[in-house]
Design a protein around this motif. Sequence first.
Motif, short mmCIF file in Angstrom:
data_model
loop_
_atom_site.label_atom_id
_atom_site.label_comp_id
_atom_site.label_asym_id
_atom_site.label_seq_id
_atom_site.Cartn_x
_atom_site.Cartn_y
_atom_site.Cartn_z
N ASN A 29 79.79 36.47 59.06
CA ASN A 29 80.07 35.57 59.68
C ASN A 29 79.21 35.52 61.12
N ASN A 82 91.73 44.02 63.05
CA ASN A 82 93.05 44.51 61.99
C ASN A 82 94.01 43.83 63.39
N THR A 109 79.35 53.78 56.40
CA THR A 109 80.41 53.04 55.84
C THR A 109 78.89 52.48 54.20
N ASN A 156 86.10 36.22 57.05
CA ASN A 156 86.45 37.08 56.09
C ASN A 156 87.22 36.12 54.70
O1 UT7 Z 1 84.97 35.37 63.43
C1 UT7 Z 1 86.06 35.81 64.64
C2 UT7 Z 1 87.46 36.20 64.57
N1 UT7 Z 1 87.30 37.74 63.80
C3 UT7 Z 1 88.07 37.69 62.33
O2 UT7 Z 1 88.74 36.03 62.37
C4 UT7 Z 1 87.35 39.24 61.93
C5 UT7 Z 1 89.32 39.34 61.43
N2 UT7 Z 1 89.49 40.58 61.37
C6 UT7 Z 1 88.86 41.42 59.54
O3 UT7 Z 1 88.26 40.45 58.96
C7 UT7 Z 1 88.75 42.62 59.48
O4 UT7 Z 1 90.07 42.83 60.69
C8 UT7 Z 1 88.40 43.47 59.64
C9 UT7 Z 1 86.85 42.91 58.11
C10 UT7 Z 1 87.12 43.63 60.66
C11 UT7 Z 1 88.68 45.57 59.00
O5 UT7 Z 1 88.94 45.47 58.22
P1 UT7 Z 1 90.73 45.93 58.20
O6 UT7 Z 1 90.99 45.96 56.96
O7 UT7 Z 1 91.56 45.25 59.35
O8 UT7 Z 1 90.06 47.34 58.79
P2 UT7 Z 1 90.58 47.88 59.78
O9 UT7 Z 1 90.11 47.45 61.55
O10 UT7 Z 1 92.26 48.27 59.75
O11 UT7 Z 1 90.00 49.52 59.62
C12 UT7 Z 1 90.61 50.64 58.38
C13 UT7 Z 1 89.51 51.57 58.80
C14 UT7 Z 1 89.70 52.63 60.17
O12 UT7 Z 1 89.20 53.37 59.73
P3 UT7 Z 1 90.52 55.06 60.39
O13 UT7 Z 1 91.17 54.43 61.42
O14 UT7 Z 1 91.78 54.66 58.58
O15 UT7 Z 1 90.21 55.63 59.32
C15 UT7 Z 1 88.44 51.74 60.22
O16 UT7 Z 1 87.91 52.80 61.36
O17 UT7 Z 1 88.33 51.15 58.10
C16 UT7 Z 1 87.49 52.29 59.23
N3 UT7 Z 1 86.08 50.52 58.90
C17 UT7 Z 1 85.46 51.36 59.17
N4 UT7 Z 1 84.85 52.13 58.11
C18 UT7 Z 1 83.98 51.71 57.01
C19 UT7 Z 1 85.61 50.31 60.42
N5 UT7 Z 1 84.60 49.02 60.03
C20 UT7 Z 1 84.07 50.13 59.48
C21 UT7 Z 1 83.00 49.94 58.20
N6 UT7 Z 1 82.88 50.65 56.76
N7 UT7 Z 1 81.92 49.38 58.42
#
Ligand code: UT7
Length: 320
Positions: A277, A213, A29, A250
């Motif tokens: 969070n 997501n 990350t 977020n």
């Molecule tokens: O509080 C309770 C309620 N919770 C929420 O409201 C959380 C809501 N969700 C979010 O805030 C966002 O979805 C996150 C911040 C958790 C994630 O952001 P995103 O823009 O939705 O990313 P994503 O899950 O779609 O992941 C995009 C990419 C993935 O890689 P690939 O599959 O595109 O290769 C993930 O594996 O980012 C990757 N990824 C990371 N990369 C670097 C996931 N976590 C990380 C990380 N560092 N920590």
Amino acid sequence: MFNAKITGTGSYLPKKIVTNKDFESILDTSDEWIYARTGIKQRHVIADHESTSSMAEIAANNALQAAGVDASEIDLIIVGTSSPDRVFPSTACILQHKLGAKGGAAFDVQAACSGFIYALGIANQFIKAGGAKKALVIGAEANSRILDYSDRNTCVIFGDGAGAVVLEASEELGVLSTHMHSDGQYQDLLYVNNPIKDQKQEGDQAFMTMHGNDVYKVAVKTLSRIVDETLEANNMLKSDVDWLIPHQANIRIISSVAKKLSMPMEKVVLTIENQGNTSAASVPLALDQAVRDGRVKKGEIVLMEAFGGGFVWGSALVKM
Ligand code: UT7
């Protein structure tokens, strides 16, 4: 019939800080990824000798002091938490003892990140119905105890802390309305497994799983709806709201709710950058910060909202 008025706020954050940079050496990350996707730069993490109840105790004592209320006067304690000290007794019971309060009702509310909003809604009903006169309403989380530090989807997001309010029966307006909802069809998108039931192997721990997501998409839609519901219930306009105090999940979700309210970001209380969070603790932590730094003043209208695993979501409109 009495109103329920917030007469004091308090909070506590553990001393230890874990920055995004700290994760770079243990996970695939980066500070850039975490900050751009979430708005988080750092989070607080409890020490081994601390617990959810020990954080709640400090937050509660700060709130009691601000309200000028002695713990012995408290006849209701509700703790919103998903990371309790023990399965039972409740963290609220343990806290009651630590505070030196006796005899009143004390219980936990398990509504994930909406735990404080639910607890506030329940305490409001207790007070209005004459079932309590002085309540402590708390959100407290030791999220670090339920995180898998090899899972970059969750461990970079969450932090620890506690926030508290004293809610008193009053003739003045206070809590104007609370709104609570849930939809259990989404239970697999955000959950903590139960090691008691799962018993896959000895030593299994409870860890959080989040399909971020998918959660994100429902959260944005749902929170936008609850803003309308809350204003309609009070015959209020967007312009009547002085402050938005959102759950800090977020920055992009928070901005979209602010946009829905046509509210400039200066009127949104943000703690996410420095606290991450903190689940049920995030709303009362942000409220306390804004009360103590003089932003939120007596008489102002505050809209609080939260969304979390279940899904459960809720809001509270409060005249301070
Ligand atoms: O509080 C309770 C309620 N919770 C929420 O409201 C959380 C809501 N969700 C979010 O805030 C966002 O979805 C996150 C911040 C958790 C994630 O952001 P995103 O823009 O939705 O990313 P994503 O899950 O779609 O992941 C995009 C990419 C993935 O890689 P690939 O599959 O595109 O290769 C993930 O594996 O980012 C990757 N990824 C990371 N990369 C670097 C996931 N976590 C990380 C990380 N560092 N920590």
